[in-house]
Design an enzyme around this catalytic site. Structure first.
Site, PDB file in Angstrom:
ATOM      1  N   GLU A  45      16.287  -2.697 -16.955  1.00  0.00           N
ATOM      2  CA  GLU A  45      16.022  -3.126 -15.583  1.00  0.00           C
ATOM      3  C   GLU A  45      15.813  -1.916 -14.671  1.00  0.00           C
ATOM      4  O   GLU A  45      16.551  -0.936 -14.750  1.00  0.00           O
ATOM      5  CB  GLU A  45      17.218  -3.960 -15.094  1.00  0.00           C
ATOM      6  CG  GLU A  45      17.033  -4.632 -13.759  1.00  0.00           C
ATOM      7  CD  GLU A  45      18.204  -5.543 -13.420  1.00  0.00           C
ATOM      8  OE1 GLU A  45      18.093  -6.298 -12.447  1.00  0.00           O
ATOM      9  OE2 GLU A  45      19.236  -5.501 -14.128  1.00  0.00           O
ATOM     10  N   LYS A 114      12.586 -10.932 -10.214  1.00  0.00           N
ATOM     11  CA  LYS A 114      13.887 -11.468 -10.631  1.00  0.00           C
ATOM     12  C   LYS A 114      14.223 -12.705  -9.802  1.00  0.00           C
ATOM     13  O   LYS A 114      14.061 -12.717  -8.582  1.00  0.00           O
ATOM     14  CB  LYS A 114      14.965 -10.398 -10.458  1.00  0.00           C
ATOM     15  CG  LYS A 114      16.297 -10.718 -11.118  1.00  0.00           C
ATOM     16  CD  LYS A 114      17.221  -9.506 -11.071  1.00  0.00           C
ATOM     17  CE  LYS A 114      18.547  -9.773 -11.763  1.00  0.00           C
ATOM     18  NZ  LYS A 114      19.432  -8.573 -11.721  1.00  0.00           N
ATOM     19  N   CYS A 175      18.566  -9.717 -16.685  1.00  0.00           N
ATOM     20  CA  CYS A 175      19.993  -9.424 -16.511  1.00  0.00           C
ATOM     21  C   CYS A 175      20.812 -10.632 -16.046  1.00  0.00           C
ATOM     22  O   CYS A 175      21.149 -11.502 -16.834  1.00  0.00           O
ATOM     23  CB  CYS A 175      20.164  -8.247 -15.555  1.00  0.00           C
ATOM     24  SG  CYS A 175      21.808  -7.483 -15.649  1.00  0.00           S
ATOM     25  N   SER A 359      50.069  17.826 -15.932  1.00  0.00           N
ATOM     26  CA  SER A 359      51.460  17.724 -15.479  1.00  0.00           C
ATOM     27  C   SER A 359      52.478  17.563 -16.595  1.00  0.00           C
ATOM     28  O   SER A 359      53.666  17.716 -16.360  1.00  0.00           O
ATOM     29  CB  SER A 359      51.588  16.520 -14.539  1.00  0.00           C
ATOM     30  OG  SER A 359      51.406  15.309 -15.274  1.00  0.00           O
TER      31      SER A 359
END
Length: 702
Positions: A45, A114, A175, A359
């Site tokens: 896309e 789309k 999509c 750490s």
């Protein structure tokens, strides 16, 4: 007689606004598809612009430059003799559309906009684009002059149509449309379309791929047909990592699946399929009956056959066999997804390395192990002769010769990965030693320092200015003194991180490398609760674990211990999570879970109820009375819920400056993209709290 067709889909690592780079990757994918005999090539896309342009899609320049890039593809005769399905944004009648352009031999056949736009979670497509809600409707589109000058074509069909060749029909889904209840593939299939393409920009979340695959598999199992799914890959400019996994599916069976995580910028899948298998599968009476009421799509006819030499049987063509679906364990996803994302980020921002405050706790340990995975992936690709990765590693390290490239991941880490233990009087020997030994295993350039003199100078300045000196709670101070003393240490670590990130390469006589990217290591549960200091060392350039839960990070470290044979990781797994910001005494060791008032498991559950199930205080309380009924009283659950929403609300402001984090979890509190709740909220939630209190009163009176 079989009627074989060879089709191609691809995963491309596109980059927002990298028009020429995107164009070149598209061209290379087309040439690979042609070399393998494919007659149809499908791309991701918005592949010309990159998917993640966000508000750049509101700029007119984007649309002009897209056409300029598309024109160079259209006129390149190397792209002839194959149907091209390419994604880009288009302005039509002054409205912006997310489109697919279908072409053949330099002629545009159809522009398909789309229909259903992604507009929740990480997506805001309605902000930029207009949905094409006129299904099965076609109108004329006036092509720009540069296309007319190229091939004399002035108009093309624009809308929800399909392409019919002499031997099959091709339809389109984009999509989000696959995820919607009334997906186009249903009506397309009922109208006789045999091949459906899907261009996608679907991002990675832990455990999400199986959902995507099941939707595609079920679509073709129910409707029959060939489904070509193409998905973007990589970090194209933001928090998301698009995880590839392009696929070719036929009648509910997967024939090809691309890598989910990879440093390859281009991956092309091809499969050879017998169209007769599709027709046999679709010849069900129920399909025929339902098609009577289905919509009819306008067809654009293309006078070619995509099966070789018409219908002649070709022994050299072998149909592609069924493949088993490849899923990664969530622990592997944590290793590979952020590792690929970090490499994309480093090479594309022209960075030269990373700096991490190490750490001795499990969060910074997980971040270090992700970098270790990244280094291994990069060196593996170099050894495999990946030219793009070789070019990128030379750019990152500022070297020119192949023999200067590191031979293993430890050598590479020593050049680009810098770790630092920033100790104070409150730090333990155990965390200092763990940090040192982990750095030795992964190969990072490590320094140890004690910052007490800096902390003391700040406290002394305050004392001289005000005449008062704060003391810790365990020595008789109040809570506000205690927090202030902790926050001084945390914020100074952020200042020191940027100082060392800027100057460490200079200290190593590598002035040409410039500064380093500072990595944060606050997990999603701590950010949700707000258990971090604003502008402390959680403030960084990027954070690879900011969207990952503590529970998943522990599982990842356990997986890493076996995968890399690092016995040192056992000590991180078994250690009590602590910030080490308060003095350690014989009777007291600061504990993160005690300080927060929640276990990490509880925060994970409550975060999912808050975001995914969209629960307020009362609805969360009701759900938890069922979830926790076996080990918590209703009074305890009520206290947990009231406390959660209180701290979530008063700390919400911290999300406005949270470090950009790799998105991996659906309950991320990141308000920069994903969670758009306000940061000024009444922390008491009086109505919800009142309902909970009434429930408790009624419960006690039963």
């Amino acid at each position: 007689m079989p009627q074989y067709v060879t089709l191609a889909t691809c995963s491309l690592n596109q980059w927002a606004l990298d028009f020429e780079g995107n164009r070149d990757r598209i061209l290379e994918s087309i040439l690979i598809a042609k070399e393998r005999g494919a007659k149809l090539r499908v791309g991701p896309e918005l592949e010309i612009t990159g998917y993640g342009c966000l508000d750049h899609f509101l700029e007119n320049d984007i649309y002009l430059q897209s056409w300029e890039m598309y024109e160079t593809i259209l006129k390149d005769e190397r792209t002839y003799d194959i149907i091209l399905d390419i994604g880009m944004p288009i302005i039509h009648k002054n409205r912006r559309y997310n489109c697919r352009i279908l072409s053949y031999n330099g002629t545009i056949l159809l522009i398909r906009p789309k229909i259903f736009l992604a507009n929740d979670g990480n997506y805001r497509e309605m902000r930029y684009f207009t949905p094409w809600l006129k299904t099965q409707y076609i109108e004329q589109f006036k092509l720009p002059n540069l296309i007319y000058k190229l091939n004399g074509q002035e108009f093309v069909k624009f809308g929800d149509g399909v392409i019919e060749t002499l031997d099959t029909v091709i339809g389109f889904e984009t999509c989000e449309e696959m995820f919607t209840p009334q997906s186009p593939h249903i009506s397309l299939s009922l109208d006789g379309i045999e091949i459906i393409t899907n261009s996608s920009g679907s991002h990675h979340e832990l455990r999400k791929l199986n959902t995507r695959i099941s939707l595609i598999v079920e679509a073709t199992r129910k409707c029959g047909g060939i489904y070509l799914y193409s998905n973007q890959r990589g970090c194209d400019g933001d928090r998301l990592y698009y995880d590839g996994s392009s696929m070719i599916i036929v009648n509910g069976q997967i024939l090809a699946q691309s890598s989910q995580f990879s440093l390859n910028d281009i991956e092309v899948l091809t499969a050879t399929i017998d169209l007769d298998d599709v027709r046999s599968y679709k010849s069900l009476i129920s399909h025929g009956l339902q098609s009577k009421f289905s919509p009819i799509y306008e067809r654009e006819f293309l006078n070619i056959e995509i099966s070789p030499e018409g219908n002649k049987f070709d022994l050299s063509l072998v149909p592609t066999s069924i493949k088993e679906v490849k899923y990664h364990l969530p622990e592997e996803e944590i290793a590979l997804g952020p590792a690929c994302w970090l490499w994309d980020y480093l090479r594309r921002c022209k960075g030269n390395g990373f700096f991490l405050p190490l750490s001795g706790g499990i969060d910074s340990c997980a971040t270090a192990m992700i970098i270790h995975t990244m280094c291994k992936l990069v060196i593996k690709e170099v050894q495999n002769g990946n030219l793009q990765v070789i070019k990128d590693i030379k750019q990152v390290l500022k070297i020119e010769k192949d023999d200067e490239i590191p031979k293993n991941s430890e050598e590479f880490a020593n050049l680009i990965f810098h770790t630092c233990y920033m100790g104070t009087v409150n730090s333990s020997k155990e965390t200092r030693d763990r940090s040192l030994r982990l750095s030795e295993k992964i190969g990072s350039y490590h320094i140890n320092l004690n910052m007490d003199i800096v902390v003391e100078s700040i406290i002394k300045l305050f004392e001289i200015t005000t005449g008062k000196r704060p003391i810790y709670k365990i020595f008789g101070g109040c809570q506000i003194e205690n927090l202030a003393l902790q926050n001084i240490q945390a914020r100074l670590r952020m200042v020191l991180s940027y100082l060392f990130a800027q100057l460490l390469p200079w200290c190593r006589n590598k002035q040409n490398l410039g500064g380093l990217l500072v990595l944060g290591s606050a997990n999603v549960d701590e950010q949700l609760r707000g258990y971090l200091t604003k502008y402390d060392c959680s403030s960084a350039d990027i954070n690879p674990i900011g969207g990952i839960s503590k529970n998943d990070l522990i599982k990842f470290i356990k997986w890493s211990r076996e995968e890399y044979n690092f016995s040192i990781l056992d000590e991180f797994i078994n250690a009590t999570p602590t910030a080490e910001l308060e003095p350690i005494t014989e009777n007291y060791l600061q504990s993160d879970e005690i300080d927060m008032g929640f276990t990490y498991n509880e925060l994970s559950i409550m975060g999912k109820l808050r975001k995914i199930d969209k629960c307020g205080p009362y609805s969360m309380f009701i759900k938890l009375t069922h979830i926790w009924k076996d080990y918590k009283s209703v009074e305890e659950i009520a206290d947990k819920v009231n406390s959660f929403f209180y701290y979530y609300s008063i700390n919400r402001h911290k999300q406005t400056v949270s470090t950009p984090s790799y998105h991996a979890e659906q309950y991320s509190p990141d308000d920069n993209r994903f969670d758009l709740r306000p940061f000024l909220i009444n922390p008491m939630f009086p109505v919800g709290r009142g309902k909970i209190n009434k429930f408790l009163i009624d419960y006690r009176n039963k």
